[in-house]
Each structure stands twice: as structure tokens, then as C-alpha cells.
Design an enzyme around this catalytic site. Structure first.
Site, PDB file in Angstrom:
ATOM      1  N   LYS A  14      14.989 -16.452 -23.054  1.00 20.37           N
ATOM      2  CA  LYS A  14      15.128 -15.309 -22.965  1.00 20.37           C
ATOM      3  C   LYS A  14      15.005 -14.214 -24.191  1.00 20.37           C
ATOM      4  CE  LYS A  14      19.046 -15.386 -21.277  1.00 20.37           C
ATOM      5  NZ  LYS A  14      19.651 -16.881 -21.505  1.00 20.37           N
ATOM      6  N   ARG A  90      25.907 -11.433 -16.528  1.00 24.58           N
ATOM      7  CA  ARG A  90      25.992 -12.585 -16.184  1.00 24.58           C
ATOM      8  C   ARG A  90      27.087 -12.967 -15.179  1.00 24.58           C
ATOM      9  NH1 ARG A  90      24.834 -14.234 -22.000  1.00 24.58           N
ATOM     10  NH2 ARG A  90      25.020 -16.397 -22.104  1.00 24.58           N
ATOM     11  N   ARG A 129      17.667 -25.795 -31.685  1.00 22.68           N
ATOM     12  CA  ARG A 129      17.893 -24.337 -32.440  1.00 22.68           C
ATOM     13  C   ARG A 129      19.123 -24.366 -32.967  1.00 22.68           C
ATOM     14  NH1 ARG A 129      18.603 -19.675 -27.993  1.00 22.68           N
ATOM     15  NH2 ARG A 129      20.989 -20.264 -28.070  1.00 22.68           N
ATOM     16  N   ARG A 135      24.572 -20.935 -35.410  1.00 24.09           N
ATOM     17  CA  ARG A 135      25.269 -20.769 -34.066  1.00 24.09           C
ATOM     18  C   ARG A 135      26.227 -21.903 -33.775  1.00 24.09           C
ATOM     19  NH1 ARG A 135      22.381 -17.631 -29.302  1.00 24.09           N
ATOM     20  NH2 ARG A 135      24.133 -18.380 -28.245  1.00 24.09           N
ATOM     21  N   ARG A 147      28.287 -24.217 -21.637  1.00 24.68           N
ATOM     22  CA  ARG A 147      27.699 -22.992 -21.448  1.00 24.68           C
ATOM     23  C   ARG A 147      26.705 -22.899 -20.169  1.00 24.68           C
ATOM     24  NH1 ARG A 147      24.798 -22.301 -26.929  1.00 24.68           N
ATOM     25  NH2 ARG A 147      23.700 -20.524 -26.178  1.00 24.68           N
TER      26      ARG A 147
HETATM   27  P1  AMP Z   1      23.749 -15.656 -25.571  1.00 24.27           P
HETATM   28  O1  AMP Z   1      23.445 -15.341 -26.934  1.00 24.27           O
HETATM   29  O2  AMP Z   1      23.349 -14.825 -24.449  1.00 24.27           O
HETATM   30  O3  AMP Z   1      23.404 -17.156 -25.343  1.00 24.27           O
HETATM   31  O4  AMP Z   1      25.343 -15.565 -25.637  1.00 24.27           O
HETATM   32  C1  AMP Z   1      26.222 -16.208 -26.387  1.00 24.27           C
HETATM   33  C2  AMP Z   1      27.726 -16.272 -25.888  1.00 24.27           C
HETATM   34  O5  AMP Z   1      28.102 -14.701 -26.036  1.00 24.27           O
HETATM   35  C3  AMP Z   1      28.070 -16.819 -24.456  1.00 24.27           C
HETATM   36  O6  AMP Z   1      28.258 -18.080 -24.332  1.00 24.27           O
HETATM   37  C4  AMP Z   1      29.172 -15.801 -24.253  1.00 24.27           C
HETATM   38  O7  AMP Z   1      30.150 -16.365 -24.766  1.00 24.27           O
HETATM   39  C5  AMP Z   1      28.875 -14.553 -24.784  1.00 24.27           C
HETATM   40  N1  AMP Z   1      28.178 -13.286 -23.955  1.00 24.27           N
HETATM   41  C6  AMP Z   1      26.865 -12.996 -24.130  1.00 24.27           C
HETATM   42  N2  AMP Z   1      26.543 -12.186 -22.796  1.00 24.27           N
HETATM   43  C7  AMP Z   1      27.564 -12.252 -22.252  1.00 24.27           C
HETATM   44  C8  AMP Z   1      27.904 -11.483 -21.103  1.00 24.27           C
HETATM   45  N3  AMP Z   1      26.855 -10.821 -20.226  1.00 24.27           N
HETATM   46  N4  AMP Z   1      28.870 -11.977 -20.414  1.00 24.27           N
HETATM   47  C9  AMP Z   1      29.853 -12.512 -21.026  1.00 24.27           C
HETATM   48  N5  AMP Z   1      29.733 -13.301 -21.972  1.00 24.27           N
HETATM   49  C10 AMP Z   1      28.467 -13.096 -22.739  1.00 24.27           C
END
Ligand code: AMP
Length: 192
Positions: A14, A90, A129, A135, A147
Site C-alpha cells: 500500500k 481498518r 523490510r 520498525r 498483524r
Molecule cells: P501500518 O504502517 O499501516 O502497517 O501500521 C502500523 C501499526 O500502526 C499497526 O500495526 C497499528 O498498530 C497502527 N495503525 C495504523 N493504522 C491504524 C488504524 N487505521 N487503526 C488502528 N491502528 C492503526
């Protein structure tokens, strides 16, 4: 206005694809993951609160992410051609809140574009990654698997929310980055 939800599990590409699409269509990229990581590294109270969820691969509470999206829309909605939402919504309450926040501004989601990638490939990409992303949630296989199961359990249903609105499009997220960008662009060009 063109308002897209780029949807898919962690590691589906994404962020990579959003970066390409914003350039081509002159859109604002809104990644809740990036916004949360910025809060975390700035050590804000919100970032400190979010950290424990993020490091465990769990979702940050809806109220926190919806508040961040509200701020982003207030800041940018009047000056951009549209938004690409990446990693948001989400949950169904997030999707409903997004619709309401957009409607307040006479805007709506144009389309959800979902990237589909097999679980083995997601794990491979995320571990890869993790070697460079810095991260914590990309380095531990247990967190990565959590996740993906959080996505399956809590997030996948959001695709049905957009399907009911006739706004869902599913594409393969496997293959070269460029071929996936081309497939996304050909869908987007049909929306105009
Ligand atoms: P991402 O970079 O989108 O993979 O997000 C990393 C982490 O941020 C996720 O595993 C969640 O802990 C948190 N996170 C990101 N976006 C959301 C969302 N829309 N709702 C809840 N938690 C989020």
C-alpha cells in the site's frame, strides 16, 4: 475530487503504491501508520499511548486514529485534489467515521482498491523490510503473524463495507511494483 482507500494486509504494498499514485494524480497521501510513527518518534502523549499497541501488532483505538484523520482533513481538504488513505480505515467504525467526516465537507470515497497477496509472500516481504525499516513490528515473526491475523479478524470486513456501497475493486498485489502500479492506474483512470 478523487478520494481513494488503498486497502490490503500489512506488506501488500500500500505504502509503495500510494507514493506512486500521489505523484501521478496529485493527491494527498494519508497513512495512519506514518502519522502514528511520527507521533511515536516525537514522544507525544498520543505516540506513547499508541506505541504499546503498535509494538504488539494490535490496532490503536479507533478514537485515536479517527482524531488524527479529522485533523488531517481539517488541515488539507480545501487545498488538495483528493486523498489516498493508506492503512485507514481498518475497522467498520473507522470506515463509518471517515464517511461522516468527508460528508461534512461535501466529499465522499470514490473507490476502494484492495491489493491481494498470499500470506507466505506477506511474511517474506515484512521480514525483508524489517532488515532496513527500523520498525520493531517488522522484525519479530510473531508480531508479523499477529498483524496479519488482526487484519483477517478485524480489518478484512471493511472490504465488504465498500462492496455494499458498490465501491470495491480487488487487484493482485503480486508481481512487479510497476505492473501493479499500471493495474491500479487503469482502474483509477476509469473512475474519472
Ligand atoms: P501500518 O504502517 O499501516 O502497517 O501500521 C502500523 C501499526 O500502526 C499497526 O500495526 C497499528 O498498530 C497502527 N495503525 C495504523 N493504522 C491504524 C488504524 N487505521 N487503526 C488502528 N491502528 C492503526
Amino acid at each position: 475530487m478523487l478520494n481513494l482507500v488503498l486497502f490490503g494486509p500489512p506488506g501488500s504494498g500500500k505504502g509503495t503504491q500510494a507514493a506512486r499514485l500521489v505523484q501521478k494524480y496529485n493527491l494527498e497521501h494519508v497513512s495512519t501508520g506514518n502519522l502514528l510513527r511520527a507521533e511515536k518518534s516525537a514522544g507525544t502523549p498520543l505516540g506513547l499511548e499508541a506505541k504499546k499497541f503498535m509494538d504488539a501488532g494490535e490496532l490503536v483505538p479507533d478514537s485515536v486514529v479517527i482524531g488524527m484523520i479529522n485533523n488531517k482533513l481539517a488541515e488539507k481538504a480545501s487545498s488538495v485534489n483528493g486523498f489516498i488513505f493508506d492503512g485507514f480505515p481498518r475497522t467498520i467504525p473507522q470506515a463509518e467515521a471517515l464517511d461522516a467526516l468527508l460528508a461534512e465537507r461535501d466529499m465522499s470515497i470514490t473507490q476502494m482498491l484492495a491489493l491481494e497477496v498470499s500470506e507466505e509472500e506477506l511474511i517474506r516481504r515484512l521480514l525483508d523490510r524489517g532488515k532496513t525499516s527500523g520498525r520493531a513490528d517488522d522484525t519479530n515473526k510473531k508480531t508479523i503473524c499477529n498483524r496479519i491475523s488482526v487484519y483477517t479478524r478485524e480489518t478484512a470486513v471493511v472490504a465488504s463495507y465498500y462492496k455494499e456501497q458498490g465501491k470495491a475493486c480487488h487487484l493482485s498485489g503480486e508481481g512487479s511494483i510497476e505492473s501493479i502500479t499500471q493495474a491500479l492506474m487503469s482502474e483509477i483512470d476509469q473512475l474519472a
